[in-house]
Design an enzyme around this catalytic site. Structure first.
Site, mmCIF file in Angstrom:
data_model
loop_
_atom_site.group_PDB
_atom_site.id
_atom_site.type_symbol
_atom_site.label_atom_id
_atom_site.label_comp_id
_atom_site.label_asym_id
_atom_site.label_seq_id
_atom_site.Cartn_x
_atom_site.Cartn_y
_atom_site.Cartn_z
ATOM 1 N N GLY A 48 0.890 -1.109 -0.118
ATOM 2 C CA GLY A 48 0.051 0.043 0.023
ATOM 3 C C GLY A 48 0.846 1.258 -0.139
ATOM 4 O O GLY A 48 2.019 1.261 0.534
ATOM 5 N N GLN A 53 3.008 10.086 1.271
ATOM 6 C CA GLN A 53 4.043 9.411 1.549
ATOM 7 C C GLN A 53 5.152 9.762 0.181
ATOM 8 O O GLN A 53 6.297 9.470 0.240
ATOM 9 C CB GLN A 53 3.988 7.806 1.575
ATOM 10 N N CYS A 110 6.000 0.178 7.872
ATOM 11 C CA CYS A 110 5.683 1.362 6.917
ATOM 12 C C CYS A 110 6.605 1.720 6.120
ATOM 13 O O CYS A 110 7.746 1.877 6.690
ATOM 14 C CB CYS A 110 5.221 2.538 7.913
ATOM 15 N N LEU A 111 6.417 1.951 4.965
ATOM 16 C CA LEU A 111 7.614 2.632 3.767
ATOM 17 C C LEU A 111 8.112 3.741 4.519
ATOM 18 O O LEU A 111 9.149 4.283 3.858
ATOM 19 C CB LEU A 111 7.065 2.629 2.439
ATOM 20 N N HIS A 152 -4.318 1.335 7.815
ATOM 21 C CA HIS A 152 -2.986 1.795 7.726
ATOM 22 C C HIS A 152 -3.027 2.985 6.863
ATOM 23 O O HIS A 152 -2.694 4.100 6.942
ATOM 24 C CB HIS A 152 -2.147 0.858 7.324
ATOM 25 N N GLU A 153 -3.717 2.572 5.550
ATOM 26 C CA GLU A 153 -3.538 3.771 4.406
ATOM 27 C C GLU A 153 -4.374 4.734 4.859
ATOM 28 O O GLU A 153 -4.047 6.087 4.573
ATOM 29 C CB GLU A 153 -3.912 3.069 3.144
ATOM 30 N N HIS A 156 -2.519 7.162 6.966
ATOM 31 C CA HIS A 156 -1.928 8.188 6.506
ATOM 32 C C HIS A 156 -2.709 9.358 6.021
ATOM 33 O O HIS A 156 -2.125 10.639 6.158
ATOM 34 C CB HIS A 156 -1.113 7.364 5.111
HETATM 35 ZN ZN ZN Z 1 2.837 3.712 5.843
#
Ligand code: ZN
Length: 199
Positions: A48, A53, A110-111, A152-153, A156
């Protein structure tokens, strides 16, 4: 075009993202951003990616959990996490309209917090309304890992990161997760992880 993924500390990750107007969805600029975000997610690789991000404070996220990511994982883990392939979803202006009462705890990553992981408690089932990349209104009911990715998304897009709600004593580098926690049963580690995959 691959985009740069910003890391924790960048203020854009703490902004509340702006919803897109319906006509904006069809614009070349938005369609290009969606293409670039997909490419960036595949390249990472992640399951995702939310627009903040990549430094863009808009209510837009892409999600896909590919068959190839699951192939290397043991079956019991896939079952425990209820992790199944999820086709590509482009989520625009998503709204969480329902959550089940069941909670589940697993390590997640998380990226934008590259190299770390922690146990996060999430609803096991959710219902989300959103617009797709064609501007069509849609609704998805998800459970298990898919539900976790959605939460999670959407977090964000509200300027929230998993570290805001993690069990902070489980916070670990990925190296140490592999070294100490990977093989632990979930009860002991407050959630058993596979290789935590960034979102
Ligand atoms: Zn993330």
């Amino acid at each position: 075009m691959r985009l740069k993924i910003v890391q924790a500390g960048d203020p854009v990750l703490r902004e509340v993202a702006r919803p897109l107007a319906l006509q904006e969805i069809h614009s070349d600029e938005t369609q290009r951003l969606i293409r670039d975000m997909k490419e960036t997610m595949y390249d990472a690789p992640g399951v995702g990616l939310a627009a903040p991000q990549v430094g863009v404070p808009l209510q837009l996220a892409v999600i896909e959990d590919r068959e190839e990511y699951l192939k290397s994982l043991p079956e019991p883990e896939l079952l425990e996490k209820e992790r199944k392939p999820v086709p590509l979803h482009v989520l625009i202006n998503p709204r969480m309209v329902g959550q089940g009462n069941d909670r589940v705890e697993f390590y997640e990553g998380c990226l934008s917090l590259a190299g770390f992981s922690a146990v996060v408690s999430r609803a096991r089932t959710v219902r989300v309304e959103y617009f797709d990349e064609c501007g069509e209104s849609r609704c998805v009911e998800a459970s298990g890992w898919f539900a976790r990715i959605l939460q999670h998304e959407i977090d964000h897009l509200g300027g929230t990161l998993y570290i805001d709600q993690m069990h902070s004593r489980t916070f670990t580098s990925l190296d140490n997760w592999n070294r100490f926690w990977k093989a632990k049963p979930s009860e002991r580690a407050r959630g058993l992880g596979s290789q935590p995959q960034g979102k």
